[in-house]
Each structure stands twice: as structure tokens, then as C-alpha cells.
Scaffold this motif. Structure first.
Motif, PDB file in Angstrom:
ATOM      1  N   LEU A  50       4.162  10.505  -5.732  1.00 23.13           N
ATOM      2  CA  LEU A  50       5.357  11.249  -6.489  1.00 23.13           C
ATOM      3  C   LEU A  50       5.019  11.969  -8.010  1.00 23.13           C
ATOM      4  N   MET A  51       3.821  11.169  -8.531  1.00 24.57           N
ATOM      5  CA  MET A  51       3.497  11.421  -9.766  1.00 24.57           C
ATOM      6  C   MET A  51       2.894  12.730  -9.846  1.00 24.57           C
ATOM      7  N   MET A  52       1.747  12.709  -8.827  1.00 26.55           N
ATOM      8  CA  MET A  52       0.997  13.755  -8.335  1.00 26.55           C
ATOM      9  C   MET A  52       1.846  15.167  -8.306  1.00 26.55           C
ATOM     10  N   GLN A  53       2.950  14.803  -7.446  1.00 24.38           N
ATOM     11  CA  GLN A  53       3.802  16.218  -7.329  1.00 24.38           C
ATOM     12  C   GLN A  53       4.402  16.762  -8.597  1.00 24.38           C
ATOM     13  N   VAL A  54       4.821  15.779  -9.621  1.00 25.90           N
ATOM     14  CA  VAL A  54       5.603  16.256 -10.944  1.00 25.90           C
ATOM     15  C   VAL A  54       4.496  16.665 -11.641  1.00 25.90           C
ATOM     16  N   PHE A  55       3.302  16.032 -11.436  1.00 23.96           N
ATOM     17  CA  PHE A  55       1.846  16.856 -12.290  1.00 23.96           C
ATOM     18  C   PHE A  55       1.798  18.245 -11.608  1.00 23.96           C
TER      19      PHE A  55
ATOM     20  N   ALA B   9       2.908   6.148  -2.400  1.00 27.63           N
ATOM     21  CA  ALA B   9       4.149   6.929  -2.604  1.00 27.63           C
ATOM     22  C   ALA B   9       4.079   7.068  -4.062  1.00 27.63           C
ATOM     23  N   ALA B  10       4.061   6.066  -5.003  1.00 28.64           N
ATOM     24  CA  ALA B  10       4.196   6.077  -6.429  1.00 28.64           C
ATOM     25  C   ALA B  10       3.347   7.137  -6.891  1.00 28.64           C
ATOM     26  N   CYS B  11       2.097   6.953  -6.582  1.00 30.92           N
ATOM     27  CA  CYS B  11       1.009   7.931  -6.984  1.00 30.92           C
ATOM     28  C   CYS B  11       1.386   9.325  -6.641  1.00 30.92           C
TER      29      CYS B  11
ATOM     30  N   VAL C  49       6.652   9.529   5.645  1.00 33.15           N
ATOM     31  CA  VAL C  49       7.580   8.949   4.839  1.00 33.15           C
ATOM     32  C   VAL C  49       7.705  10.232   3.721  1.00 33.15           C
TER      33      VAL C  49
ATOM     34  N   THR D 101       4.399  20.724 -12.727  1.00 36.20           N
ATOM     35  CA  THR D 101       4.552  21.222 -14.136  1.00 36.20           C
ATOM     36  C   THR D 101       3.173  21.934 -14.472  1.00 36.20           C
TER      37      THR D 101
ATOM     38  N   LEU E 250       3.722   1.996  -0.757  1.00 32.53           N
ATOM     39  CA  LEU E 250       4.641   2.096  -2.119  1.00 32.53           C
ATOM     40  C   LEU E 250       3.766   2.641  -3.268  1.00 32.53           C
ATOM     41  N   LEU E 251       2.428   1.915  -3.199  1.00 33.54           N
ATOM     42  CA  LEU E 251       1.804   2.313  -4.344  1.00 33.54           C
ATOM     43  C   LEU E 251       1.178   3.799  -4.332  1.00 33.54           C
TER      44      LEU E 251
ATOM     45  N   ASN F 249       0.753  -1.241   0.043  1.00 33.12           N
ATOM     46  CA  ASN F 249       0.013  -0.021  -0.051  1.00 33.12           C
ATOM     47  C   ASN F 249       0.834   1.267  -0.135  1.00 33.12           C
TER      48      ASN F 249
END
Lengths: 471, 327
Positions: free
Chosen positions: A292-297, A288-290, A395, A300, A285-286, A283
């Protein structure tokens, strides 16, 4: 006078809609004898009733903190109206003394002097605080007495006011006869326990209210901000995460669960595969991955938000959506299993025989009968999510660092606890607020589960000797 | 049983394919490699040259799915998808995104040993402690001990594990100075560093599990065979220890099995709080350092372990209950 500009953040809309929905559900329950009986079963348990009262107070704080606006600035010439960049909430206005009573750095709860020594003139001493205990002449002798007098006064006044209000409301709603029965403990709902809870809460709030304008009740943090204020602000974050995330799971969990259970065959296989894939990823990790992607989004796309608060709020909102999209497997599994059972029952078969279409059957006959699972899992998940927020913030994939949250407070408290002498009050405040919120949520959830789950074998521990309960 | 296991493993493989597709979509199509490069290099003004260089160094400059410039099989293999997603099945994790790039596979191998040293004793003690606690509560059911035990459980499960860690470190390491606050040493020295995290992790889950097992035992106690056992005059301790405990093994295995992936993966928070260089700490470092390559690998490893542990749990069922036949 110019009206301030209302700011409707994403999560505000969600919270307000939630309150409206709660009201709607309550109104529907009133009119439905069966549902009223179910909910009565919940409130018949003293623990659940008292927790509901405390939860209500937390909810009040959360709602007050969800009405945001931006103040108008004094016109600087010309006619254009300018608004402050700071987004405030109704709670901020109520807690104005706490916001403005900012110190230089750490100070202990109810202190009148700073936590660390500083050079005053020629010697090192503990300087007086700017706001805490500033009304005292000679703080070394007067402080204890002043604090005690104010605390006791507030305690008594708060308890009396809250108790009287509760009694008045009881008299007004139940009428004379009902009131008398409640007094003798003859009503189904243990109003006496609720009265005690309300009075105790009133006493606590009263003491804090009478102390807060003159002292920092829970001390101040490194930058001199009031810890009580932060803790109260964190309540909203916890509430939003706890409620919104479960709400976000519902469409997928209920929709896919019912469809899979009703159609069976390849639809069922596909849905099962989907939730097995999701639940097989750890959980944290999933998420966290999402995140992290949201942060990039978000990095930008800075055009999506105007102020820092709006950015933090979008982040909170998206975090809830992520928690929802990643966490629907458990409920979906339950709903699917329940639907598999329901579809074999006579009333569903009768509907099929009458030629009712599958979608209509699912909506009219299956959906209402899996609602108890939804209610149970919503209340059960609430406390788990509040706890989860703290871990996620630790985290580094939790809420925005600028937003007050229990996770953020604990994170800061970690370094404070390793200072010498120990700065314990931020930690204690986060601990106290979080444990009480999670505890009442847990107790309430247990009550709801006991009342709504027809098959739940309830193994409630009972205090020996309470004959009325064991019967 | 052999055929069942093969089928189960194949389904697990299918799940892993799903996991991989999901992670790939999440990491490469929601945001382009350009966005990731920008985030990783940091700073407001990042030139296109820098981005291109960053991507080229890590092989992210290749096409995502199909390389039109190549011929034959290399059209498929010389792509980001092949190198970063398909290769995971061969346990080829590649290099991390950080500039001082290290080999992820090597790192994982080393750290897994550390994680196991924390997790295996913890897992065993956890099951023993929770089951023991629940058995005590059930033994004294309908008494004061049971009541206050459950109250204690509810209280304990309402406390975040972070609180246990902070208070525990403060109490045992700072005030009593029994064990070091954090750190790691190999060999027998590890015990000093492991004692506190194991104890605190145990405590933080005792409330949830104790209550869960108590309910399971009480459900078993209502069954006929328990009444028979009592009727023949067996003492309560024997009934609980010999009959109820053995019959409750299936739900215990189910609940403990769901925790099994974390045995290998390490407890994320505990490892990072206590400075234990295991897999959990690795994942957290990667998340805070925004090293996506490591996060992807950890997601894959995590799901792999999850799938494996489910097969293991199935096998364990047949072992504790001969009536269970896997077909």
C-alpha cells in the motif's frame, strides 16, 4: 530497416542476470569435484531430473518473455524515429497469431462458434468465430475431424522431433560408449526418464503448436483474448516473483545470520530481536502494508516510468523487494544456528589461531559452508512464492492488474465460474499451468534438499518392489 | 516458571514496541499524511483544502512526534505518534480512515467472535486430521498406501488454496446445492455456512501438514524406545498410538502453535471468499479500501497474538513433557 528500440525493464535485468548467474554457477560446479557430486546426487533421482527438464521449459518461456523492445513506427515525415508505445517481448512475437486472433468475447477451447447466442439476421444463433476454426467450410461436420487430425499430427511430429533432438544431443555429448551405457540404464543419471519427459513435452507442445494458429486451444476470455497466451505470459510473472524474492532475502538473511552467529553477544541479540519483530507480524498484513505504501509512492512519483508496462514492471520489481525484505527471518534463523555450530569447529579455530580476521573467516570459512542452506531454501521458497502471488493478487496487493499473472487469472475465473453456463477454461488453464509449475518446483526442491542437506533424514516414500532404490 | 513467563512476556512487549515503531515508520514517514490523503480522496485534482480537511478530521494534522505548540506532557501526547501508535498498547484503536468512520475497537471485538467460530473447530480438526492421516501413512510404511499417500500429499500441497475454494464452492454449493455459497448467520445456523470453509481449509493444508507429521513420526520410529516397545511384543497400532504419538507431541505443538495467531485472526482468504464477517475479512476489506488505520490496528493485533501464542506454546511444552523446565 530501422532496428526496434530495446527496452530493459528492471525485472528483465534481474532475469537476465539470473540466467548469467545460473550459467556461472554451472561452470563453477563443473570444475569442482565436490559440488559436482552434490548436483549429481540431485539429478540421479528420476523425479528431480524430470522436473528439472520441465522447469527448464518454463524458464525458457520466462526468458523469452523478458527480452523486451518497442517497435519502430513507420516514419511520419521528418527524420525523427518514433517508437510504438506498446512494449513487446520476444515471446509476443512468437505468439503473434494468438495475439492477433482476437475474438469478440468468450469462446470455449477449440470452438469454432461463439459461446453465447447472438442475433444473426432474424434468428438467434451461435455465430462463427472470427479466427477460431475460420478456415473450415462447414464447421459443424468438419471441426472434430480437423481438430483430431491436427492434434495427432502435431503430437507425433512434436514427440519425434523432441525425441530425436534429445537422442542427438545425448550422442553428441556422451559419445558412442557413454550413449550405449545410458541405453542400458547403467549411468548414474537416469537419462531414460529424461528422454521420456522430453518426448512427452515435445508431443504436448507439438499438438498445441499445430492447433494454435487455427483454434483457441484454451478458449478466449471475456474480452476475446486467447487464454493460452495469458497463461504463458503469467509464467514469467510467477518466475520473477519466485526467484527474485528469494534472491532479495539472501543478502540480509545470510549476512545478518552469519554475523549474529559468529559474533554472538549483543550483535546476536540485536539480530534475533530484528527477525522476531519481523516474523511476529502476520505475513500478508506486513506485505499488504508495504505494498500500500509503495502504491502511494508510485502514485506520487509518475516521472519514474514512461509506459504502462514500465509502471507494472516497477511494481513487480518492488513487490519482489518487499517480499524479500519481509521474508528473510526463516533463512536467517537457520544460517545463524549453523554458524553457531561452525564457529566451534577446528578449521575455524585454526584460522583464528593463525590470526585471520573475523570478516575474512566469515567470508572464507563460514560462508561457503552455509551455502547448502541457501540453495535449499531458494528452491523450497520458489514454489511457496508462486502460490503466494495468487493469494496476494486476490487480496489486491499483488502484481499490477494490467500484468498477466496466475493470481489475476484466478481472480477473474472466480466470477466466470459462477456464470451459467460455466466458463471453466480460464480457471482450468490457470490451474493446469500453476499446478504443473509448482509441482515440478516442489519435486525439484525435494531432490535438492535430499542431496544437499547432510543431516536431512530422508523419509522418501518408495514404491514397494523397486529393489534398486531401497538398497 | 513464573519468572520465565514474566521475562518472556517482557520480551514480547519489547517485540511489540518494535512492531509499532516499524509500522509507524512505514505508514507515516515513507509517505507523508498528505500523500495518503490524496490517495484516499482519490481523483486527479485534489486541492490542498480538501487534504487539510481530511487530515484534520482524522487527527493526522498534528506533528508526528513532538508538538511544540503544547506545554508539559501534552507536547508528547498530542501528536500523531502518541494517538496512533502508543495508544494501541491500551487497545485504543481509534476510528477508521473511511468517511463513515466506525470505531475499530468495537468492530474488532464483534468480528473476533465470528472468527473464533470458524477458527477453533478448524484448528482442532486440522490437528486431528493431519496427525491421523500421517499416522495411517506411517502405519502402512513401505507399502503402496504410503507411497501413493505421499504422492497425494505432494500433489495437494502444489495446489493453491484458491483452487480448493473455487472448486469446492462450485461443486458443493452450485452443483450439489448442499450448503450456501457464502454468507453468514448467527447461532446454530452458522454451521451451514461454516461446514464448507472448514472442510476446504482442512483439505488445502492436509498435504503440507500430513507430509510434515509423517516425517516427524518416522524420525521418532527410529528411536530406541520404539524398538523396545516392539521387542516386548506390542502391536504396531499400540506402538504408534501410545508411544510414538505422545513423544511426537512436542514437534506437533510447535507446528500447530505457529498457526495459532491465525486462529484468532481468522483465515484471511477463506473468510473473505465465503463472506464470513470475521477479522480476516475485515483486514482484506481494509486493504482493498486502503484504510490504513484498520491495517495498522490489524498488524498490531496480529503481532500481539503471535507473541501471546508463543508464550502459550512454551507453557504447553511443560504440560506435555514434564522434563521441560522453563527457566
Amino acid at each position: 530497416m530501422m532496428w526496434p528500440k530495446l527496452v530493459l525493464l528492471w525485472s528483465d535485468v534481474a532475469v537476465l542476470l539470473l540466467v548469467v548467474a545460473l550459467g556461472f554457477v554451472a561452470w563453477r560446479v563443473r570444475g569442482d569435484a565436490q559440488r559436482r557430486r552434490d548436483w549429481l546426487k540431485v539429478f540421479r533421482q528420476p523425479a528431480a531430473l524430470c522436473s528439472a527438464v520441465v522447469l527448464g521449459v518454463f524458464l525458457l518461456v520466462a526468458v523469452a518473455d523478458s527480452l523486451h523492445f518497442r517497435r519502430t513506427l513507420p516514419a511520419a515525415g521528418g527524420n525523427a524515429v518514433a517508437y510504438a508505445t506498446r512494449v513487446e517481448s520476444v515471446l509476443d512475437v512468437v505468439l503473434d497469431p494468438l495475439v492477433r486472433g482476437r475474438e469478440v468475447t468468450y469462446s470455449a477451447p477449440l470452438a469454432s462458434r461463439a459461446f453465447a447466442k447472438a442475433t444473426v439476421g432474424t434468428e438467434r444463433a451461435y455465430p462463427r468465430l472470427l479466427h477460431g476454426g475460420a478456415h473450415l467450410g462447414d464447421d459443424t461436420t468438419e471441426r472434430t475431424r480437423d481438430v483430431l487430425v491436427r492434434a495427432l499430427g502435431g503430437l507425433v511430429a512434436g514427440a519425434l522431433a523432441a525425441g530425436a533432438c534429445a537422442l542427438a544431443v545425448g550422442w553428441w555429448t556422451m559419445g558412442r560408449a557413454g550413449y550405449a551405457r545410458a541405453r542400458r540404464g547403467e549411468t548414474a543419471v537416469p537419462w531414460g526418464a529424461a528422454l521420456i519427459t522430453v518426448t512427452a513435452l515435445g508431443a504436448l507442445v507439438g499438438a498445441v503448436v499445430s492447433l494454435a494458429p487455427h483454434y483457441h486451444v484454451l478458449g478466449t476470455d471475456r474480452t476475446g483474448n486467447d487464454v493460452l497466451y495469458q497463461a504463458l505470459k503469467s509464467v514469467r510473472t510467477a518466475f520473477v516473483i519466485g526467484t527474485l524474492s528469494t534472491l532479495a532475502t539472501l543478502p540480509l538473511a545470510v549476512g545478518l545470520g552469519i554475523v549474529a552467529g559468529y559474533f554472538r553477544g549483543w550483535v546476536d541479540e540485536a539480530v534475533q530481536y530484528l527477525y522476531t519483530v519481523l516474523s511476529s507480524i502476520p505475513n500478508v498484513l506486513l506485505i499488504a502494508a508495504c505494498v500500500l505504501m509503495m502504491q502511494v509512492f508510485l502514485d506520487t512519483h509518475p516521472e519514474l516510468f514512461e509506459t504502462g508496462a514500465e509502471r507494472a514492471d516497477i511494481r513487480l520489481f518492488l513487490l519482489c523487494v518487499i517480499l524479500g525484505l519481509t521474508g528473510w527471518a526463516g533463512l536467517c534463523r537457520l544460517v545463524r544456528a549453523e554458524t553457531l555450530k561452525l564457529r566451534e569447529l577446528e578449521y575455524v579455530q585454526a584460522a583464528t589461531a593463525f590470526g585471520v580476521g573475523p570478516w575474512r573467516i566469515m567470508a572464507r570459512h563460514v560462508f561457503p559452508n552455509v551455502m547448502h542452506l541457501v540453495v535449499i531454501s531458494t528452491v523450497l521458497d520458489f514454489s511457496a512464492l508462486v502460490l503466494y502471488e495468487a493469494v496476494l493478487s486476490y487480496v489486491g496487493v499483488g502484481v499490477d492488474p494490467t500484468m498477466n499473472s496466475f493470481g489475476g487469472m484466478i481472480n477473474l475465473a472466480r466470477s466466470e465460474m459462477s456464470r451459467d453456463p460455466v466458463v471453466w477454461w480460464s480457471f482450468a488453464a490457470a490451474f493446469g499451468f500453476m499446478v504443473s509449475l509448482v509441482l515440478v518446483a516442489n519435486l525439484f526442491a525435494d531432490g535438492v534438499r535430499d542431496a544437499f542437506d547432510p543431516r536431512a533424514r530422508v523419509f522418501r516414500a518408495r514404491r514397494p518392489g523397486t529393489a534398486k532404490e531401497t538398497a | 516458571m513464573g519468572r520465565y513467563l514474566v521475562r518472556r512476556c517482557l520480551y514480547g512487549l519489547l517485540v511489540l514496541v518494535g512492531v509499532n515503531l516499524l509500522t509507524f515508520a512505514l505508514f507515516f514517514t515513507v509517505n507523508t499524511p498528505d500523500d495518503m490523503a490524496r490517495l484516499n480522496i482519490g481523483g486527479k485534482r485534489v486541492t490542498q483544502d480538501q487534504i487539510d480537511k481530511w487530515k484534520a478530521e482524522r487527527g493526522y494534522d498534528k506533528p508526528l512526534y513532538l508538538n511544540a505548540k503544547e506545554t508539559g506532557l501534552r507536547q508528547v501526547t498530542n501528536t500523531v505518534f502518541w494517538e496512533r501508535s502508543v495508544s494501541l498498547f491500551a487497545l485504543q484503536f481509534g476510528r477508521s480512515d473511511a468517511s463513515g468512520a466506525s470505531d475499530i475497537g468495537h468492530e474488532i471485538g464483534e468480528r473476533m467472535v465470528v472468527s473464533l467460530q470458524l477458527a477453533v473447530p478448524l484448528f482442532v480438526l486440522q490437528v486431528i486430521a493431519s496427525v491421523g492421516f500421517a499416522l495411517v501413512l506411517v502405519f502402512f510404511k513401505n507399502s503402496r498406501i504410503d507411497f501413493w499417500g505421499v504422492v497425494l500429499c505432494v500433489l495437494m500441497l502444489s495446489i493453491s488454496s484458491l483452487f480448493y475454494i473455487i472448486v469446492g464452492q462450485f461443486l458443493f454449493s452450485r452443483v450439489l446445492k448442499l450448503v450456501p455459497i457464502s454468507g453468514w448467520a448467527g447461532g446454530l445456523d452458522a454451521v451451514r455456512f461454516l461446514a464448507l470453509p472448514v472442510l476446504l481449509s482442512l483439505l488445502s493444508r492436509l498435504g503440507t501438514e500430513g507430509r510434515l507429521y509423517r516425517a516427524m513420526f518416522l524420525e521418532e520410529i527410529g528411536r530406541d524406545y520404539v524398538r523396545t516397545a516392539r521387542a516386548k511384543g506390542l502391536g504396531e497400532a499400540v506402538v504408534l498410538g501410545r508411544h510414538v504419538l505422545r513423544n511426537a507431541l512436542i514437534p506437533i505443538i510447535t507446528s500447530a502453535g505457529s498457526y495459532l495467531p491465525y486462529v484468532f485472526l481468522g483465515s484471511l482468504v477463506f473468510e473473505s471468499f465465503f463472506g464470513i464477517p470475521g477479522l480476516g475479512a475485515y483486514a482484506i476489506e481494509a486493504i482493498s479500501g486502503q484504510d490504513f488505520a484498520i491495517v495498522r490496528s490489524m498488524v498490531f493485533i496480529g503481532s500481539l497474538l503471535y507473541v501471546a501464542s508463543y508464550v502459550l506454546v512454551d507453557v504447553a511444552y511443560t504440560w506435555v513433557d514434564p522434563r521441560v523446565r522453563l527457566q
